[in-house]
Scaffold this active site. Structure first.
Site, mmCIF file in Angstrom:
data_model
loop_
_atom_site.group_PDB
_atom_site.id
_atom_site.type_symbol
_atom_site.label_atom_id
_atom_site.label_comp_id
_atom_site.label_asym_id
_atom_site.label_seq_id
_atom_site.Cartn_x
_atom_site.Cartn_y
_atom_site.Cartn_z
ATOM 1 N N ALA A 144 0.866 -1.190 0.000
ATOM 2 C CA ALA A 144 0.000 0.000 0.000
ATOM 3 C C ALA A 144 0.898 1.234 0.000
ATOM 4 C CB ALA A 144 -0.973 -0.017 1.176
ATOM 5 N N GLY A 158 5.718 8.314 1.317
ATOM 6 C CA GLY A 158 6.606 8.059 2.451
ATOM 7 C C GLY A 158 7.531 6.879 2.148
ATOM 8 N N HIS A 159 6.953 5.797 1.642
ATOM 9 C CA HIS A 159 7.767 4.625 1.268
ATOM 10 C C HIS A 159 8.742 5.006 0.147
ATOM 11 C CE1 HIS A 159 4.003 2.458 2.672
ATOM 12 N NE2 HIS A 159 4.937 1.872 3.397
ATOM 13 N N GLY A 212 11.480 4.106 8.327
ATOM 14 C CA GLY A 212 10.928 5.451 8.499
ATOM 15 C C GLY A 212 10.844 5.870 9.963
ATOM 16 N N SER A 254 0.620 7.468 5.707
ATOM 17 C CA SER A 254 0.459 6.117 6.245
ATOM 18 C C SER A 254 -0.460 5.338 5.322
ATOM 19 C CB SER A 254 -0.169 6.191 7.645
ATOM 20 O OG SER A 254 -0.699 4.938 8.003
#
Ligand code: PAF
Length: 280
Positions: free
Chosen positions: A32, A36-37, A149, A187
């Protein structure tokens, strides 16, 4: 980008690229994917010759079966995002591949008290599952650098402790939190927020910022109590708001006596649990 589902194929490929002073960076995820990833992937790609990303929704770290079931799974979109992000290989294993029945994948590390405070108090067994899967993935990938993270600050601290205790030859790199323009920490769970709670959720970042601004004026307990009240008044259901030592995660009594302090929190926005933190 290569896609491997079997660890033997991933390892064969890694054999062909390893060596000659080439560094391998590794970004473990549960999919997902969001920006951020991708910031972890981009940083790894900038600092290593090859970057491996894994997508594996790890059942052993979910203490709530319905949370595991509802965890968003978007493999097609994830692959599209990874292509062109600097990722060289995606490892997309099955549960049997990560936890073969004929292999003991348990890990023995003493995490106390890192795993019993904050998230540990509300999600029993969660960190044992995280440690088990990250250790297993590190054994398979054998990276030089592991990218995680700051958003999951406690998780990162626990993995650092695991690496230290087991003397694993890998460097842990912490990548700062990526936020939406309104401050909400990115998130995978955000997509499950109702429009009403999505509108409320950015208050978390504002409260963290205000706590940071008030560190010289208020005591730790005053700040914690104030933040809990603000979260509740905004319509969230806070579980904890704690200002802790950034290395030991122990409660601190005074900010002036601590070199690194972090404010960590968790709150429910409807039926979605959000966590966030800020280094003070
Ligand atoms: O942070 C996550 O997404 C997971 O806890 C991790 C580190 C990939 C282990 O399953």
């Amino acid at each position: 980008m290569y896609l491997f589902q079997r660890s033997v194929d991933l390892q064969n490929w890694l054999e062909t690229v390893r060596g000659h002073n080439r560094k391998i960076g590794f970004v473990p995820t549960m999919g997902a994917l969001h920006d951020g990833h991708l910031s972890l992937i981009r940083q790894s790609a900038a600092e290593n010759s090859f970057t491996v990303c894994s997508i594996f929704v790890n059942p052993t770290q979910f203490n709530d079966a319905s949370d595991l079931e509802k965890y968003p799974r978007t493999p097609g979109n994830d692959i599209e995002l990874l292509v062109g992000s600097g990722c060289n290989a995606l490892f997309l294993p099955t549960v049997e591949e990560v936890y073969p029945t004929d292999l003991d994948t348990s890990v023995s590390v003493d995490l106390h008290p890192l795993d019993t405070v904050m998230e540990g108090a509300f999600r029993p067994g969660h960190f044992a599952g995280v440690v088990q899967v990250v250790y297993r993935l590190l054994q398979l990938v054998q990276p030089d650098q592991l990218y995680m993270g700051q958003k999951d600050y406690q998780q990162l601290t626990i993995i650092r402790e695991m690496i230290r205790q087991l003397e694993l030859p890998v460097k842990l790199v912490m990548v700062p939190i990526r936020r939406e323009p309104d401050g909400l920490a990115m998130s995978s769970r955000n997509v499950r927020l109702s429009p009403a709670f999505r509108a409320i959720a950015p208050v978390i970042h504002r409260i963290l910022q205000q706590v940071k601004e008030q560190v010289d004026e208020k005591s730790v307990s005053e700040l914690e109590a104030w933040a809990m009240q603000q979260l509740a008044e905004a319509g969230l259901r806070p579980e904890y708001f704690e200002i802790v030592d950034g290395n030991t995660l122990k409660a601190i009594s005074s900010l002036s006596k601590t070199k690194s302090a972090v404010a960590c929190m968790a709150a429910w926005a409807g039926d979605i649990r959000l966590i966030d933190n800020m280094i003070l």
